[in-house]
Scaffold this motif. Structure first.
Motif, short mmCIF file in Angstrom:
data_model
loop_
_atom_site.label_atom_id
_atom_site.label_comp_id
_atom_site.label_asym_id
_atom_site.label_seq_id
_atom_site.Cartn_x
_atom_site.Cartn_y
_atom_site.Cartn_z
N ARG A 632 19.27 39.11 3.16
CA ARG A 632 19.44 39.99 4.32
C ARG A 632 18.15 40.11 5.11
O ARG A 632 18.16 40.26 6.34
CB ARG A 632 19.92 41.37 3.87
N GLU A 633 17.01 40.02 4.44
CA GLU A 633 15.74 40.04 5.18
C GLU A 633 15.61 38.80 6.05
O GLU A 633 15.08 38.86 7.16
CB GLU A 633 14.57 40.12 4.19
N ARG A 634 16.11 37.67 5.55
CA ARG A 634 16.06 36.43 6.33
C ARG A 634 17.06 36.47 7.49
O ARG A 634 16.83 35.90 8.55
CB ARG A 634 16.40 35.22 5.44
N TYR A 635 18.19 37.12 7.27
CA TYR A 635 19.27 37.14 8.25
C TYR A 635 19.84 38.56 8.27
O TYR A 635 20.92 38.83 7.75
CB TYR A 635 20.35 36.13 7.86
N PRO A 636 19.14 39.51 8.88
CA PRO A 636 19.49 40.92 8.72
C PRO A 636 20.69 41.37 9.52
O PRO A 636 21.38 42.32 9.11
CB PRO A 636 18.23 41.65 9.19
N ASP A 637 20.98 40.73 10.67
CA ASP A 637 21.98 41.25 11.59
C ASP A 637 22.99 40.18 11.97
O ASP A 637 22.66 38.98 12.00
CB ASP A 637 21.31 41.76 12.87
N PRO A 638 24.19 40.59 12.32
CA PRO A 638 25.16 39.62 12.86
C PRO A 638 24.74 39.18 14.25
O PRO A 638 24.28 39.98 15.06
CB PRO A 638 26.47 40.42 12.89
N ILE A 639 24.91 37.90 14.51
CA ILE A 639 24.40 37.30 15.75
C ILE A 639 25.56 36.78 16.60
O ILE A 639 26.48 36.13 16.09
CB ILE A 639 23.44 36.13 15.43
N VAL A 640 25.48 37.05 17.90
CA VAL A 640 26.39 36.42 18.85
C VAL A 640 25.56 35.60 19.83
O VAL A 640 24.61 36.11 20.43
CB VAL A 640 27.28 37.45 19.59
N GLN A 641 25.87 34.32 19.93
CA GLN A 641 25.12 33.40 20.79
C GLN A 641 25.70 33.40 22.19
O GLN A 641 26.93 33.29 22.37
CB GLN A 641 25.15 31.99 20.22
N LEU A 642 24.81 33.48 23.19
CA LEU A 642 25.20 33.41 24.60
C LEU A 642 24.27 32.46 25.34
O LEU A 642 23.06 32.44 25.07
CB LEU A 642 25.13 34.79 25.26
N HIS A 643 24.82 31.72 26.26
CA HIS A 643 23.99 30.88 27.13
C HIS A 643 23.13 31.79 28.01
O HIS A 643 23.55 32.89 28.39
CB HIS A 643 24.88 30.00 28.00
N LYS A 645 22.48 31.84 31.13
CA LYS A 645 23.12 32.26 32.38
C LYS A 645 24.26 33.24 32.13
O LYS A 645 24.52 34.13 32.96
CB LYS A 645 23.60 31.04 33.17
N THR A 646 24.94 33.08 30.99
CA THR A 646 25.99 34.06 30.65
C THR A 646 25.37 35.42 30.40
O THR A 646 25.87 36.45 30.89
CB THR A 646 26.76 33.60 29.40
N ALA A 647 24.27 35.44 29.65
CA ALA A 647 23.60 36.70 29.36
C ALA A 647 23.06 37.35 30.63
O ALA A 647 23.17 38.57 30.82
CB ALA A 647 22.46 36.45 28.37
N GLU A 648 22.50 36.54 31.50
CA GLU A 648 21.96 37.08 32.75
C GLU A 648 23.06 37.72 33.59
O GLU A 648 22.87 38.79 34.19
CB GLU A 648 21.29 35.95 33.54
N ALA A 649 24.23 37.10 33.61
CA ALA A 649 25.33 37.60 34.43
C ALA A 649 25.84 38.95 33.96
O ALA A 649 26.37 39.74 34.76
CB ALA A 649 26.47 36.58 34.45
N ILE A 650 25.70 39.25 32.66
CA ILE A 650 26.18 40.54 32.15
C ILE A 650 25.01 41.46 31.78
O ILE A 650 25.21 42.48 31.11
CB ILE A 650 27.12 40.34 30.94
N ALA A 651 23.82 41.07 32.19
CA ALA A 651 22.63 41.93 32.06
C ALA A 651 22.31 42.30 30.62
O ALA A 651 22.08 43.47 30.29
CB ALA A 651 22.80 43.20 32.91
N VAL A 652 22.30 41.30 29.75
CA VAL A 652 21.84 41.53 28.38
C VAL A 652 20.71 40.56 28.09
O VAL A 652 20.64 39.46 28.66
CB VAL A 652 22.98 41.39 27.34
N ALA A 653 19.83 40.96 27.18
CA ALA A 653 18.66 40.15 26.85
C ALA A 653 18.68 39.77 25.37
O ALA A 653 19.42 40.37 24.56
CB ALA A 653 17.39 40.94 27.17
N ASP A 654 17.86 38.80 25.03
CA ASP A 654 17.75 38.37 23.64
C ASP A 654 17.34 39.54 22.76
O ASP A 654 16.38 40.26 23.08
CB ASP A 654 16.72 37.25 23.52
N GLY A 655 18.08 39.76 21.67
CA GLY A 655 17.78 40.84 20.75
C GLY A 655 18.54 42.12 21.01
O GLY A 655 18.54 43.03 20.17
N ASP A 656 19.20 42.24 22.16
CA ASP A 656 19.98 43.43 22.46
C ASP A 656 21.19 43.54 21.53
O ASP A 656 21.82 42.53 21.19
CB ASP A 656 20.51 43.40 23.90
N TRP A 657 21.52 44.77 21.15
CA TRP A 657 22.81 45.02 20.53
C TRP A 657 23.84 45.08 21.65
O TRP A 657 23.64 45.74 22.67
CB TRP A 657 22.82 46.33 19.75
#
Length: 746
Positions: A632-643, A645-657
């Protein structure tokens, strides 16, 4: 076990790791029946195995084995369901109580009132089915429609047997079809790299850039759900340009002209429009595959978890056939069934289920290849080619899992009042979590057999501690391949002063003895049964353990020249007579993936992103291993991958919940910006729950927080009509940022 010198009680035993399907050869070190270390057996392999977890599970083996949350004794519910209140009981009491209740429910509702769900590959499915056959229920269900079932069933219908994953040093082209082999099929990853080193070309179809996509000569970055269209385009280009093996097609393929007519619909321009892959790249892939022989496909759950899974596998078999890659070394090898080893099917006693009972199997009349109608037709064809003894069809006709849950809730066509779940964790692993929850809460009897307490176990009446691979003997014939029969003794005792665990065999035999099946359980131990199954080899289980592994027969090729293919026509059925017999389209076609809500006005505008799930991190195996702190220390959280440009369009940044939401519910995962995924697509981690959170309701170990199956639709209306696959690689959602600190907290 063998002495290692030094301390008199120090031992080292050879075993096969059961923490994934790779079955890597390992050495298990212990002292006084206490585990001290697990490592790869480098003398049995080249040391490259274990890549499926990068050795992480071995490094944390002791932590896993002695984890305080590991089940040690049978537990009986002492409060209301979901209150996490338990009383420790003996195995005899638990089995007595369960058998008594099953007998009562059978008398009131009929044997089919019992359904059994399985999950991972460390259970003894053959002994489970033996119990069910004798009890009289046809409702054995599990993940087969999304895991190995489509490739096995469709391949048997088209080729008469399923191709072995047979990348060899001589293979000249490998096609990775929806498979990230590095973590999911480590042995295949190893041999693929060796084949590439020897000059083989690599083609990958995947919407994400994986380790093998980066190494590919051609990476076809398909839109989710469009793999089948690309394969149909490749078939068309190969036929149109005369790149097919005319001799093999003329003598050993049935239905070439109808296929040619069908495939004319899939021009490269049309396929480019469907898939997003350029016509030029599809053309290059088709020509590379057709001219690089021998060639082999390796497909994974990336295609088996699509609503058009059967059609994709059908097209994949056709590509192999028309290029003459069937049953040749380094191509699509067809080993056929064991001739001398008593396979799972001989153990299961499925002939005890009468035709009338088989007709009561849930959804047997809908997903007919997956259920009894298709199974019986396949068995007749296979036995007709290989003979009754050596022609055992390995796959068991099953009830349809999503339909089982709906039957529990509706009581139609009859009541299902009891369920036993082994190695399954349905609350995390099964689609449509809310529906699964409601069904489990409705049961009169729910029993869980597993290694750890988990969200589904919290809803059980009894929780049974099952022995791990370290604590029980193993006889392993993966998928019935004739050249892979391995065995090993238990290296640790399952019963000590600290814990009392039993094997699945002990569970099913124990229930069977209590329910008047004693005459059909002639073995008192699992080892006795294994000895019986090995009589055809003239070797005892103990001798096989010392030897490690044996081959039934040496690999042989082009067997069809003497015996034909195990199909009605005796040929590869490009045009499937079995599909036609069962009422399905006998030729492959492309159908766009859908959700239950696609026809609702404005649905795509409200839920603009395509959501896929199922990528496998090295740290975990499906829903398992999240209890282990180091992982869990190596992989503590569930991850959702976004391109980006997709992230920019919905105003989220790397690491955001971020919230992921659709009509089934809402969950949150952490955003990871990844330019190797298509724009407009979100790839979410699967199987997330939080063992550290409270087990009682409403938490259920945090199963509602990040579990992507909360959002995955399993409506039978959108499942594959032939094999019943529910789509895990396509739904729709909207995503937005978790704005408050409260939202971000577990």
């Amino acid at each position: 076990m063998m002495d290692t010198g030094g301390s008199e009680s120090a031992k080292t035993g050879k075993s096969m790791c059961g923490w994934c399907k790779g079955r890597c050869d390992v050495l298990v070190h212990s002292a006084g029946n206490r585990l001290s270390r697990v490592e790869i057996d480098k003398l049995a392999t080249d040391g490259a195995l274990g890549r499926g977890c990068k050795g992480l599970r071995y490094k944390n083996a002791v932590e896993w084995f002695y984890h305080p949350d590991r089940l040690t004794h049978p537990l009986k519910r002492s409060g209301n369901r979901g209150e996490n209140r338990w009383t420790m009981v003996s195995w005899d009491q638990a089995l007595d109580d369960i058998a008594t209740k099953l007998g009562e429910l059978k008398n009131e509702f009929g044997a089919e009132t019992l359904a059994v769900v399985n999950g991972d590959s460390w259970t003894h499915e053959e002994y489970k089915q033996r119990f069910l056959s004798l009890f009289g229920t046809p409702n054995h269900t599990g993940p087969s429609p999304i895991c190995m079932g489509p490739r096995a069933l469709v391949s048997e219908a088209i080729l008469g047997w399923y191709p072995q994953f047979s990348v060899r040093p001589v293979t000249r082209c490998v096609v990775m079809l929806g498979c990230n082999a590095a973590p999911s099929r480590p042995e295949l990853y190893r041999v693929t790299l060796q084949a590439i080193k020897n000059g083989a070309k690599l083609i990958t179809l995947d919407p994400r850039r994986t380790e093998l996509a980066e190494k590919s000569d051609i990476w076809l970055q398909v839109r989710p759900g469009s793999d089948g269209a690309v394969l149909l385009g490749m078939i068309g280009h190969i036929i149109e340009n005369g790149l097919y093996d005319q001799n093999f097609v003329e003598h050993w393929c049935h239905g070439f002209e109808p296929l040619r007519n069908r495939i004319a619909e899939y021009t490269l321009d049309r396929v480019e429009h469907i898939s997003g892959v350029s016509a030029a790249d599809i053309r290059r892939a088709a020509e590379l595959y057709a001219t690089s022989k021998p060639a082999a496909f390796v497909e994974g759950m990336g295609v088996e978890q699509q609503s058009n899974s059967a059609q994709i596998i059908h097209a994949r078999c056709i590509l192999a056939a028309i290029t003459g890659n069937i049953d040749i070394e380094g191509g699509e090898e067809l080993p056929g069934p064991h001739a001398t080893y008593n396979t799972d099917r001989q153990v299961e006693l499925v002939d005890r289920l009468s035709p009338d009972i088989r007709q009561r199997q849930i959804a047997h009349d809908r997903f007919r290849l997956h259920s009894w109608p298709g199974q019986e037709a396949l068995q007749n064809r296979i036995a007709g080619t290989f003979g009754d003894k050596g022609g055992a069809h390995w796959y068991l006709g099953q009830a349809h899992q999503p339909s089982i849950y709906r039957t529990i809730l509706s009581g139609k066509p009859y009541p299902i009042k009891a369920m036993i779940s082994s190695a399954g964790n349905p609350m995390t692993s099964h689609a449509n979590t809310r529906l699964v929850y409601e069904a489990l809460k409705t049961l009169d009897l729910y029993v869980v057999a597993d290694h750890f307490m988990n969200p589904a176990a919290q809803l059980a009446d009894y929780v049974l501690p099952i022995a791990s691979w370290l604590e029980k003997p193993q006889l392993w014939s993966y998928m019935g391949y004739r050249d892979k029969l391995s065995a090993c003794h238990a290296v640790l005792s399952p019963i000590t002063a600290e814990y009392d665990r039993r094997s699945d065999f002990d569970l099913w035999r124990g229930l069977g003895i209590r329910l008047d099946q004693e005459a059909d359980w002639p073995w008192s131990t699992l080892e006795e049964s294994y000895n019986d199954r090995l009589k055809g080899f003239n070797i005892s289980f103990d001798e096989l353990c010392r030897q490690g592994r044996i081959r039934d027969v040496a690999p042989s090729f082009r067997k069809y020249e003497e015996q034909g293919f195990a199909t009605r026509t005796g040929k590869v059925e490009l045009y499937s007579t079995l599909f036609e017999e069962l009422g399905y389209d006998p030729l492959p076609y492309y159908a766009a993936p859908i959700t239950s809500w696609d026809r609702l006005k404005g649905f795509e505008e409200d839920y603009p992103l395509i959501l896929i799930n199922g990528g496998r991190p090295y740290e975990f195996m499906n829903s398992q291993w999240r209890q282990i702190p180091a992982l869990r220390e190596r992989y503590p959280d569930p991850i959702v991958q976004l391109h980006p440009k997709t992230a920019e369009a919905i105003a989220v940044a790397d690491g955001d919940w971020i919230w992921l939401e659709n009509p089934l519910g809402r969950i949150r995962q952490r955003c990871r910006i990844f330019d190797g995924i298509l724009q407009g697509v979100a790839h979410a981690d699967a199987y997330w729950w939080y063992p550290e959170l409270p087990g009682e309701e409403p938490s259920l170990h945090g199963v509602w927080i990040s579990n992507i199956n909360v959002l995955m639709d399993d409506d039978p209306e959108i499942c594959n009509e032939i094999v019943g696959t529910w789509p895990l690689r396509y739904t729709r959602c909207r995503i937005y940022k978790c704005e408050t600190e409260n939202d971000k907290q577990l």
